[in-house]
Scaffold this motif. Structure first.
Motif, PDB file in Angstrom:
ATOM      1  N   THR A 111      39.655  31.242  42.628  1.00 21.63           N
ATOM      2  CA  THR A 111      38.837  32.440  42.827  1.00 21.63           C
ATOM      3  C   THR A 111      39.587  33.531  43.597  1.00 21.63           C
ATOM      4  O   THR A 111      38.992  34.525  44.000  1.00 21.63           O
ATOM      5  CB  THR A 111      37.539  32.107  43.579  1.00 21.63           C
ATOM      6  OG1 THR A 111      37.862  31.565  44.859  1.00 21.63           O
ATOM      7  CG2 THR A 111      36.701  31.093  42.793  1.00 21.63           C
ATOM      8  N   GLY A 112      40.879  33.315  43.815  1.00 15.86           N
ATOM      9  CA  GLY A 112      41.714  34.378  44.357  1.00 15.86           C
ATOM     10  C   GLY A 112      41.728  34.565  45.859  1.00 15.86           C
ATOM     11  O   GLY A 112      42.198  35.592  46.343  1.00 15.86           O
ATOM     12  N   HIS A 142      36.150  39.868  40.587  1.00 12.07           N
ATOM     13  CA  HIS A 142      34.990  40.433  41.288  1.00 12.07           C
ATOM     14  C   HIS A 142      35.296  40.576  42.775  1.00 12.07           C
ATOM     15  O   HIS A 142      34.991  41.617  43.389  1.00 12.07           O
ATOM     16  CB  HIS A 142      33.768  39.537  41.088  1.00 12.07           C
ATOM     17  CG  HIS A 142      32.573  39.955  41.889  1.00 12.07           C
ATOM     18  ND1 HIS A 142      31.803  41.056  41.567  1.00 12.07           N
ATOM     19  CD2 HIS A 142      32.033  39.441  43.028  1.00 12.07           C
ATOM     20  CE1 HIS A 142      30.833  41.196  42.457  1.00 12.07           C
ATOM     21  NE2 HIS A 142      30.958  40.234  43.358  1.00 12.07           N
ATOM     22  N   LYS A 143      35.921  39.565  43.366  1.00 11.23           N
ATOM     23  CA  LYS A 143      36.265  39.620  44.784  1.00 11.23           C
ATOM     24  C   LYS A 143      37.289  40.716  45.064  1.00 11.23           C
ATOM     25  O   LYS A 143      37.198  41.443  46.069  1.00 11.23           O
ATOM     26  CB  LYS A 143      36.790  38.262  45.245  1.00 11.23           C
ATOM     27  CG  LYS A 143      35.717  37.197  45.314  1.00 11.23           C
ATOM     28  CD  LYS A 143      36.291  35.788  45.383  1.00 11.23           C
ATOM     29  CE  LYS A 143      37.117  35.539  46.614  1.00 11.23           C
ATOM     30  NZ  LYS A 143      37.533  34.104  46.708  1.00 11.23           N
ATOM     31  N   ALA A 144      38.280  40.839  44.182  1.00 10.77           N
ATOM     32  CA  ALA A 144      39.311  41.863  44.368  1.00 10.77           C
ATOM     33  C   ALA A 144      38.728  43.264  44.250  1.00 10.77           C
ATOM     34  O   ALA A 144      39.061  44.159  45.038  1.00 10.77           O
ATOM     35  CB  ALA A 144      40.425  41.666  43.342  1.00 10.77           C
ATOM     36  N   THR A 145      37.853  43.458  43.271  1.00  8.43           N
ATOM     37  CA  THR A 145      37.218  44.763  43.084  1.00  8.43           C
ATOM     38  C   THR A 145      36.373  45.134  44.294  1.00  8.43           C
ATOM     39  O   THR A 145      36.407  46.270  44.778  1.00  8.43           O
ATOM     40  CB  THR A 145      36.345  44.756  41.818  1.00  8.43           C
ATOM     41  OG1 THR A 145      37.160  44.451  40.681  1.00  8.43           O
ATOM     42  CG2 THR A 145      35.681  46.100  41.609  1.00  8.43           C
ATOM     43  N   SER A 146      35.630  44.156  44.802  1.00  7.84           N
ATOM     44  CA  SER A 146      34.793  44.394  45.978  1.00  7.84           C
ATOM     45  C   SER A 146      35.627  44.764  47.197  1.00  7.84           C
ATOM     46  O   SER A 146      35.198  45.533  48.055  1.00  7.84           O
ATOM     47  CB  SER A 146      33.950  43.147  46.289  1.00  7.84           C
ATOM     48  OG  SER A 146      33.077  42.848  45.212  1.00  7.84           O
ATOM     49  N   ALA A 147      36.843  44.201  47.263  1.00 10.32           N
ATOM     50  CA  ALA A 147      37.730  44.472  48.399  1.00 10.32           C
ATOM     51  C   ALA A 147      38.619  45.692  48.166  1.00 10.32           C
ATOM     52  O   ALA A 147      39.388  46.080  49.045  1.00 10.32           O
ATOM     53  CB  ALA A 147      38.606  43.253  48.675  1.00 10.32           C
ATOM     54  N   TRP A 153      45.193  39.654  37.057  1.00  7.26           N
ATOM     55  CA  TRP A 153      44.764  38.271  36.862  1.00  7.26           C
ATOM     56  C   TRP A 153      45.203  37.805  35.483  1.00  7.26           C
ATOM     57  O   TRP A 153      44.972  38.488  34.491  1.00  7.26           O
ATOM     58  CB  TRP A 153      43.253  38.149  37.024  1.00  7.26           C
ATOM     59  CG  TRP A 153      42.775  38.689  38.340  1.00  7.26           C
ATOM     60  CD1 TRP A 153      42.135  39.878  38.562  1.00  7.26           C
ATOM     61  CD2 TRP A 153      42.945  38.086  39.628  1.00  7.26           C
ATOM     62  NE1 TRP A 153      41.885  40.039  39.908  1.00  7.26           N
ATOM     63  CE2 TRP A 153      42.374  38.958  40.586  1.00  7.26           C
ATOM     64  CE3 TRP A 153      43.515  36.878  40.062  1.00  7.26           C
ATOM     65  CZ2 TRP A 153      42.357  38.666  41.946  1.00  7.26           C
ATOM     66  CZ3 TRP A 153      43.499  36.590  41.425  1.00  7.26           C
ATOM     67  CH2 TRP A 153      42.921  37.473  42.348  1.00  7.26           C
ATOM     68  N   ARG A 154      45.822  36.629  35.448  1.00  5.66           N
ATOM     69  CA  ARG A 154      46.409  36.139  34.208  1.00  5.66           C
ATOM     70  C   ARG A 154      45.936  34.719  33.907  1.00  5.66           C
ATOM     71  O   ARG A 154      46.036  33.823  34.743  1.00  5.66           O
ATOM     72  CB  ARG A 154      47.941  36.162  34.328  1.00  5.66           C
ATOM     73  CG  ARG A 154      48.715  35.572  33.166  1.00  5.66           C
ATOM     74  CD  ARG A 154      48.753  36.515  31.982  1.00  5.66           C
ATOM     75  NE  ARG A 154      49.651  35.995  30.952  1.00  5.66           N
ATOM     76  CZ  ARG A 154      50.904  36.427  30.743  1.00  5.66           C
ATOM     77  NH1 ARG A 154      51.395  37.385  31.513  1.00  5.66           N
ATOM     78  NH2 ARG A 154      51.636  35.917  29.787  1.00  5.66           N
TER      79      ARG A 154
END
Length: 305
Positions: A111-112, A142-147, A153-154
């Motif tokens: 989940t990154g 989703h987590k990256a966008t929120s942050a 992502w690959r």
């Protein structure tokens, strides 16, 4: 009467974790997502799921990381499985970085969580998170966008990533090796070596092998199929066989460990480097600009292997 070891998670720990997380809320969240539509943005038809992965169970759930329920519950559960604090444990990866990377690959990114920390630590670097589960990548994005973080992502297999040789200055893997066969771990280490530029660094964060060897009951608690093999796995020897030097391991809160290796500079590369250094030393300030090392493909010559 003593509880059988293989039932410790099911009878004792799982109920506690279930009490601490909002399972109903997570289920509602999982149902609110069109998983096929969202995962199709990442899914690659050329990625073949190995049997050890497709048959994996996360806390007894069939399908493992290919099941939406697992994907949405992964972060809430994991925070209780990485004592004393998940962020502190993952920070060990950041603290162990000895290079100034421009390109970073996080293998088995899930989940990154670690991937996001890598991007935050090196905002100017290109950071890529790779995982076998397109569902996991949905959550990671989703987590990256929120942050507000720009991360690529690959969908892919860490055994054979399809990236060109010498594509990265830093390759990381967090909580991956304990969940896979040791033969696969060896393959991944060879792939890491191929992917790194000379002078590049690999970092592996996982369970503490010494602790697992000393405390047999820990292997029963987590009920992970390959945990015993991982505990007996000679990580340093395997990394050395892959070609890595400057090997080191550091205990992280006793229960975890972070292991580092460096892709050594060959004699040919050293000759090129010395030539560049001699040329640059004639400049007015006498400083070496990393960009002058572009022919070697690496900006990371601060490490001695």
């Amino acid at each position: 009467m003593a509880v059988p070891q293989h039932k410790i998670w099911e009878r004792l720990i799982s109920p506690v974790v279930s009490f601490l997380i909002d399972e109903e809320g997570l289920e509602r969240y999982a149902l609110s997502i069109d998983w096929k539509k969202q995962s199709d943005r990442f899914h690659r038809d050329d990625v073949i799921l190995p049997s050890y992965y497709s048959s994996y169970k996360f806390r007894g759930i069939e399908g493992g990381y290919l099941h939406p329920k697992v994907v949405v519950s992964y972060d809430p559960i994991l925070q209780y499985l990485l004592p004393p604090n998940e962020t502190l444990v993952r920070q060990a990866v950041i603290d162990a970085i000895q290079v100034q990377p421009r390109r970073i690959l996080d293998l088995g990114c899930g989940t990154g969580s670690t991937t996001l920390m890598l991007k935050q630590a090196f905002p100017q670097a290109q950071v890529i998170g790779l995982d076998l589960s397109a569902y996991m990548l949905v959550m990671a994005e989703h987590k990256a966008t929120s942050a507000g973080l720009d991360i690529l992502w690959r969908h892919g297999n860490a055994e054979k990533t399809a990236f060109p040789d010498a594509s990265f200055d830093l390759v990381t893997a967090s909580l991956l090796f304990r969940e896979i066969p040791t033969t696969v771990s060896q393959t991944i280490l060879r792939e890491c070596f191929r992917l790194l530029v000379v002078g590049g660094q690999v970092l592996i964060l996982d369970s503490n092998q010494k602790a697992l060897r000393q405390l047999e009951w820990l292997k029963e608690v987590f009920e992970e199929l390959y945990l015993r093999d991982y505990a007996a796995f000679n990580l340093h020897e395997s990394m050395n066989q892959a070609g890595f030097l400057a090997l080191s391991s550091k205990d992280v809160w006793w229960m975890h460990q972070v292991t580092s290796g460096v892709k050594p500079i060959s004699k040919v590369d050293v000759t090129k480097y010395n030539t560049v250094k001699q040329t640059v030393s004639k400049s007015t300030d006498g400083k070496i600009d990393n960009n002058d090392l572009e022919d070697l493909g690496s900006p990371v010559f601060g490490i001695k292997a």
